[in-house]
Design a protein around this motif. Structure first.
Motif, PDB file in Angstrom:
ATOM      1  N   ILE A 239       7.656   0.445   7.427  1.00  0.00           N
ATOM      2  CA  ILE A 239       8.584   1.319   6.732  1.00  0.00           C
ATOM      3  C   ILE A 239       8.900   2.514   7.618  1.00  0.00           C
ATOM      4  O   ILE A 239      10.057   2.869   7.914  1.00  0.00           O
ATOM      5  N   GLY A 240       7.936   2.961   8.177  1.00  0.00           N
ATOM      6  CA  GLY A 240       7.967   4.009   9.299  1.00  0.00           C
ATOM      7  C   GLY A 240       9.068   3.628  10.278  1.00  0.00           C
ATOM      8  O   GLY A 240       9.829   4.567  10.877  1.00  0.00           O
TER       9      GLY A 240
ATOM     10  N   ASP B 298       1.006  -1.107  -0.134  1.00  0.00           N
ATOM     11  CA  ASP B 298       0.028   0.123   0.068  1.00  0.00           C
ATOM     12  C   ASP B 298       0.750   1.048   0.001  1.00  0.00           C
ATOM     13  O   ASP B 298       0.375   2.210  -0.541  1.00  0.00           O
ATOM     14  N   PHE B 299       1.908   1.216   0.756  1.00  0.00           N
ATOM     15  CA  PHE B 299       2.991   2.491   0.669  1.00  0.00           C
ATOM     16  C   PHE B 299       3.444   2.723  -0.669  1.00  0.00           C
ATOM     17  O   PHE B 299       3.560   3.878  -1.189  1.00  0.00           O
TER      18      PHE B 299
ATOM     19  N   THR C 214       2.635   6.198  -2.938  1.00  0.00           N
ATOM     20  CA  THR C 214       3.945   6.660  -3.426  1.00  0.00           C
ATOM     21  C   THR C 214       3.720   6.827  -4.954  1.00  0.00           C
ATOM     22  O   THR C 214       3.969   7.822  -5.704  1.00  0.00           O
TER      23      THR C 214
ATOM     24  N   PRO D  86      -0.116  -3.118   7.703  1.00  0.00           N
ATOM     25  CA  PRO D  86       0.243  -2.547   6.748  1.00  0.00           C
ATOM     26  C   PRO D  86       1.814  -2.040   6.433  1.00  0.00           C
ATOM     27  O   PRO D  86       2.527  -2.168   7.495  1.00  0.00           O
ATOM     28  N   THR D  87       2.148  -1.978   5.132  1.00  0.00           N
ATOM     29  CA  THR D  87       3.756  -1.692   5.106  1.00  0.00           C
ATOM     30  C   THR D  87       3.984  -0.576   5.427  1.00  0.00           C
ATOM     31  O   THR D  87       5.234  -0.337   5.882  1.00  0.00           O
ATOM     32  N   THR D  88       3.075   0.534   5.486  1.00  0.00           N
ATOM     33  CA  THR D  88       3.550   1.920   5.876  1.00  0.00           C
ATOM     34  C   THR D  88       4.022   1.932   7.190  1.00  0.00           C
ATOM     35  O   THR D  88       4.885   2.530   7.967  1.00  0.00           O
ATOM     36  N   GLU D  89       3.690   0.726   8.175  1.00  0.00           N
ATOM     37  CA  GLU D  89       3.739   1.029   9.709  1.00  0.00           C
ATOM     38  C   GLU D  89       5.473   0.483   9.615  1.00  0.00           C
ATOM     39  O   GLU D  89       6.309   0.867  10.421  1.00  0.00           O
TER      40      GLU D  89
END
Length: 173
Positions: free
Chosen positions: A136-137, A55-56, A60, A131-134
């Motif tokens: 990556i963050g 999703d990230f 993007t 989620p991939t955003t977590e």
């Protein structure tokens, strides 16, 4: 079973849209039409990222490439070019060389696809993925990538300030 069939149909729909619009990018003569076909291609790639549970990357892709780069390309074309039709003369040798290289890359890609072992999709088993955003963050802000992230942000800030100073008419004169 019905849900899996729908997912497969939508995935192949995104893949077909992406391939068809990518072909349109390189085959149309009008550069503005090519840019809009590129927009459809980039949206199709973002849709494929969604199916890969990235999703990230999908967000993007839409924000950076569709929202930023493509608009920059369109403004650049509109501001600098009076002619939107380009006549490109391709010699036969160039066409054969490009076709040969493209065919070799296609064969390499198909070989990699054929030799890749099949893996199961985790969501089909009922498991949920975070989620991939977590992730990556956490990698950027907590682990070993914090310093390079901050250095890159300072360098981008310096480049932005430099570009603003160079573009000012009072400074140039």
């Amino acid at each position: 079973m019905e849900e899996l069939l729908l997912k497969t149909f939508v995935f192949y729909g995104f893949a077909l849209i992406t391939i068809a619009s990518a072909f349109a990018v390189v085959s149309v003569r009008n550069i503005v039409h090519a840019a809009f076909a590129l927009m459809v291609t980039l949206f199709g790639v973002a849709g494929l990222y969604v199916f890969l549970q990235a999703d990230f990357l999908a967000a993007t892709q839409v924000i950076v490439y569709v929202g930023g780069i493509l608009v920059l390309i369109l403004f650049g074309v509109m501001m600098t070019s009076g002619r939107l039709e380009m006549r490109i003369h391709i010699q036969r040798g160039q066409l054969l060389l490009g076709g040969g290289i493209s065919l070799a890359l296609l064969m390499l890609l198909l070989t990699v696809i054929a030799n890749t072992p099949k893996w199961e999709n985790l969501t089909d088993d009922g498991l949920t993925l975070e989620p991939t955003t977590e992730r990556i963050g956490k990698l950027i802000l907590e682990d070993k990538f914090l310093l390079p992230f901050e250095v890159a942000s300072v360098l981008l800030l310096v480049a932005l300030i430099g570009a603003a100073l160079i573009s000012r008419k009072e400074i140039r004169d």
